[in-house]
Design an enzyme around this catalytic site. Structure first.
Site, PDB file in Angstrom:
ATOM      1  N   ASP A 294     -51.523  53.159 -38.654  1.00  0.00           N
ATOM      2  CA  ASP A 294     -51.786  53.098 -37.226  1.00  0.00           C
ATOM      3  C   ASP A 294     -53.026  53.959 -36.941  1.00  0.00           C
ATOM      4  OD1 ASP A 294     -51.692  52.535 -34.540  1.00  0.00           O
ATOM      5  OD2 ASP A 294     -49.546  52.863 -34.343  1.00  0.00           O
TER       6      ASP A 294
HETATM    7  C1  NOJ Z   1     -51.991  52.277 -31.689  1.00  0.00           C
HETATM    8  C2  NOJ Z   1     -50.741  51.475 -31.526  1.00  0.00           C
HETATM    9  O1  NOJ Z   1     -49.627  52.257 -31.885  1.00  0.00           O
HETATM   10  C3  NOJ Z   1     -50.702  50.199 -32.320  1.00  0.00           C
HETATM   11  O2  NOJ Z   1     -49.591  49.458 -31.928  1.00  0.00           O
HETATM   12  C4  NOJ Z   1     -51.972  49.431 -32.147  1.00  0.00           C
HETATM   13  O3  NOJ Z   1     -51.907  48.237 -32.891  1.00  0.00           O
HETATM   14  C5  NOJ Z   1     -53.127  50.290 -32.587  1.00  0.00           C
HETATM   15  N1  NOJ Z   1     -53.194  51.481 -31.760  1.00  0.00           N
HETATM   16  C6  NOJ Z   1     -54.465  49.561 -32.517  1.00  0.00           C
HETATM   17  O4  NOJ Z   1     -54.862  49.423 -31.216  1.00  0.00           O
END
Ligand code: NOJ
Length: 766
Positions: A294
């Protein structure tokens, strides 16, 4: 055949060499088989320097929708020097082409880039939020919504979505409960499979499909106290039984990528968790795609107190099984040193790089790096009338009728409506969280939807009634992005009361603003904000029938509303066609059939509350007395609205359950049948649910677990036999050794309209 294959490989090789010499993209045909792919990727790897391989593991952000404390810099220079394998947050054919050109024409090996984006519930045609679409229990429709999302995003240059989010969530304080399918692992698994099928289709080489990404692995939905990014501390048994099944189902459905989550699990961050990312995901479940972190998650292991710096973070992450690093560049900046020092092996780098190159190969990007960049497609595929029409159907199916006293709904078209509330005229809020290329102006508000249906606004009196909230902390935490009317609360309420006085019925559109759900949107108080509660209480005093249309992204506490409103329709954040769909349901052109997939508590103190809890040794059950029981002094144990709950404008009667046998052996099956009859006056759809309870087991069982459901549409007066097959598979659970087994003994089967209101029968597993 072999000759053909090897001839082709030679050609591919030659083309590659030529491409490199001519500084143009590397070309092979899409859809080739595994052997071709292995050979192609091996040959490519052999040409890559260590730094180019590490570059493939690096994902940068450029554009918008930044979800962390870091923004990428020097992206163009990095792409040209082969230091970028993927980019997120860029879309449109023009913008993507510019970057793809740099990679293909200006980097040494011309390896194309993967373009990822959070396409969560539609791209430009925004569907209801994921928690809403799950409430339809209609897997074909859910799959189609993902397929349209893939069609549109691939037409705009993307080839990878960070979806589906399959985290089980039992805590509505967590803002991200809106992004998933709710609390149940069985239903969550079906939704996960449907979404993966929708995004990826049967062939990733088809340019209308994109890579899916299972997230957030793992257990992100179990953040303590519902506070986002918080710690997860959980027994293995609970992980296997309640939280892992949707991730596993999505892996088995063929999802190409997995995202490691922000949280730590029993002390080890998911992003450095070898047991999770390798032993379980790959060795046990057979996942063969690649794992991306993430946003900034490797660097955040420093704040977790798990590593001292990015160097150790990168080392731990790659060893655990991470292949791609989202944005923090810890891998880019440290892996070469780690290899040189012998702390990370070249084999590990090669393996991660291979997995990423394989995904590119499967998408056909080596055959044609521009295959998602056809300038003609966007105009043709994005926001088609038929996709909008489908969004309207999806929205109608996702609404849940929570209350309907004396059939106050559906509304008669000739009645005067006071349409009141801060969300009644809002189109922007229909988008909810994560709206990709969605636009507020594309969305139909409830006001406009009703006006469209009635063919004018003669029977509509609008009043804003209240601001969403006046809580300054909440406003600040939302970055000041809360619409304010500008008038005083008293003036707004007075206008609403005057509208109610002139009308036959009041329809109040209240709840959360669209940006109050999703990432980092946890709430400790999940009621309707106080400004709007004051409005509702005042409207109640007018004596006019009160219909509440809820817009929100999580289960809310609605005790006052349940007691005082005549009807409550849960519409979530319903997407581009939201207002039209609300009108269809309010006026009875569509009979609601949605069922909750997450329990609505009576108050926040009941959280976590979910239907498949255990019984305890002192259950609070009828006849059990009320002292020294597992209960609260100040609230009953039952939720306000249980899992699986939802009303209809018609009534479905259930017969007793008939079982084809009262015993089951390990190879056999029992048929459990009920007759469901529509005894009301209009056609409707019922989600018939089947639950099973193991009465005695070597691990204390849940009081009930969903094991099947069927959506049944019945005309008025029509009845239908609904049969569920029960086999030993449905009776299995994880024992304390984590073996998935069934134990002989007595089982109860429940079939009914929700997880509480069911008929029951029993049988014995021999
Ligand atoms: C953080 C989020 O937790 C995740 O779900 C997302 O895909 C990513 N950022 C990318 O934007």
């Amino acid at each position: 055949m072999n000759c053909v294959v090897s001839l082709r490989n030679v050609c591919v090789q030659l083309m590659f060499v030529l491409a490199v010499i001519l500084n143009v993209s590397v070309a092979v045909s899409a859809g080739a088989d595994q052997q071709d792919m292995d050979k192609y990727v091996s040959d490519l790897l052999a040409k890559m320097s260590v730094s180019e391989k590490i570059g493939q593991l690096n994902q940068l952000t450029i554009g918008f929708d930044v979800t962390g404390p870091r923004v990428s810099s020097d992206v163009e220079a990095k792409i040209k020097s082969g230091k970028v394998g993927s980019v997120l947050n860029t879309c449109t054919v023009n913008a993507v082409s510019k970057l793809q050109d740099m990679a293909v024409k200006e980097s040494r090996l011309g390896i194309p880039i993967l373009f990822g984006y959070d396409v969560i519930h539609g791209y430009r045609t925004i569907f209801p939020i994921p928690l809403a679409i799950a409430s339809s229990w209609d897997m074909a429709a859910i799959e189609k919504s993902a397929q349209i999302a893939a069609l549109e995003s691939s037409a705009d240059g993307l080839n990878w979505t960070f979806s589906p989010m399959v985290d089980i969530a039992r805590d509505p304080r967590w803002g991200r409960i809106s992004e998933g399918a709710g609390e149940d692992s069985y239903l969550g698994s079906r939704v996960a499979e449907a979404m993966v099928r929708g995004y990826q289709g049967s062939d990733l080489g088809d340019k209308e499909t994109i890579l899916a990404c299972i997230k957030h692995f793992g257990l992100y939905g179990a953040a303590i106290a519902g506070r986002d990014y918080n710690t997860v501390d959980m027994s293995r048994l609970q992980m296997y039984e309640d939280y892992f099944p949707p991730y596993k189902a999505a892996v088995e459905a063929g999802a190409a990528t997995v995202m490691s989550s922000f949280n730590d699990i029993n002390g080890i961050p998911a992003t450095a968790n070898k047991w999770l990312l390798t032993d379980l995901l790959r060795s046990e479940w057979g996942f063969d795609g690649f794992v991306v972190t993430d946003y900034n998650a490797i660097a955040e292991m420093i704040e977790h107190g798990f590593v001292a710096d990015g160097y150790h973070g990168a080392q731990q992450a790659i060893k655990a099984g991470v292949d791609m690093d989202m944005v923090d560049e810890c891998m880019l900046n440290n892996l070469e040193t780690l290899v040189r020092e012998g702390k990370v092996s070249m084999a590990q780098i090669d393996q991660a790089c291979r997995r990423i190159l394989e995904a590119k190969y499967k998408l056909g990007l080596f055959a044609d790096p521009y295959r998602y960049l056809d300038p003609e497609r966007a105009g043709k595929e994005i926001f088609k009338a038929e996709s909008r029409e489908f969004a309207r159907q999806m929205a109608r199916e996702s609404f849940v009728l929570l209350k309907n006293n004396d059939n106050v709904l559906p509304l008669a078209r000739d009645k005067k409506i006071a349409l009141v509330g801060p969300l009644a005229k809002s189109n922007w809020d229909m988008l909810g969280c994560w709206s990709a290329a969605g636009r507020g102006e594309d969305c139909v508000s409830v006001y406009d939807g009703i006006k469209n249906l009635l063919g004018g606004d003669d029977n509509l009196i609008f009043a804003h009634g209240a601001d969403i909230t006046d809580d300054q902390l909440l406003i600040d935490r939302l970055g000041g992005q809360v619409h304010r009317d500008g008038r005083s609360a008293e003036d707004m309420i007075a206008e609403a009361v005057s509208a109610a006085d002139k009308a036959d019925i009041v329809v109040a559109v209240v709840g959360e603003q669209g940006n109050m759900c999703g990432e980092a949107k946890s709430r400790s108080d999940i009621s309707i904000p106080a400004t709007q509660q004051r409005l509702l209480k005042t409207l109640k005093r007018t004596g006019k029938p009160l219909v509440i249309v809820l817009m929100n992204g999580r289960p809310m506490t609605l005790e006052w509303e349940d007691t005082n409103a005549d009807a409550i329709l849960e519409t979530w954040f319903a997407g581009v066609e939201g207002g039209n769909a609300v009108a269809d349901v309010l006026y009875g052109d569509y009979n609601p059939s949605g069922k909750l997939t997450a329990t609505f508590p009576r108050n926040a103190g009941q959280i976590p509350i979910y239907y498949n809890h255990k019984n305890t040794g002192r259950p609070m059950s009828p006849g059990g007395g009320s002292f020294y029981r597992s209960a609260y002094l100040d609230v009953v144990n039952e939720p306000l609205y249980p899992f699986g709950y939802g009303l209809s404008y018609t009534i479905f009667n259930y017969s007793k359950i008939s079982l084809s046998s009262s015993t089951l052996n390990s190879n056999g099956k029992i048929e459990a049948t009920v007759t469901v009859k529509n005894v009301g006056k209009r056609a409707g759809t019922e989600v018939v649910q089947m639950y099973i309870r193991d009465m005695t087991a070597s691990v204390t069982p849940a009081v009930k677990r969903l094991k099947g459901y069927k959506r049944v549409s019945l005309e008025a007066g029509e009845s239908r036999e609904v049969t569920f097959d029960i086999t030993v598979q449905d009776l299995k659970f994880y024992n304390s050794e984590l073996d998935y087994i069934a134990e002989s003994g007595k089982f109860k089967v429940y079939i009914g309209t929700n997880s509480y209101d069911c008929g029951e029968s029993e049988f014995v597993l021999e």
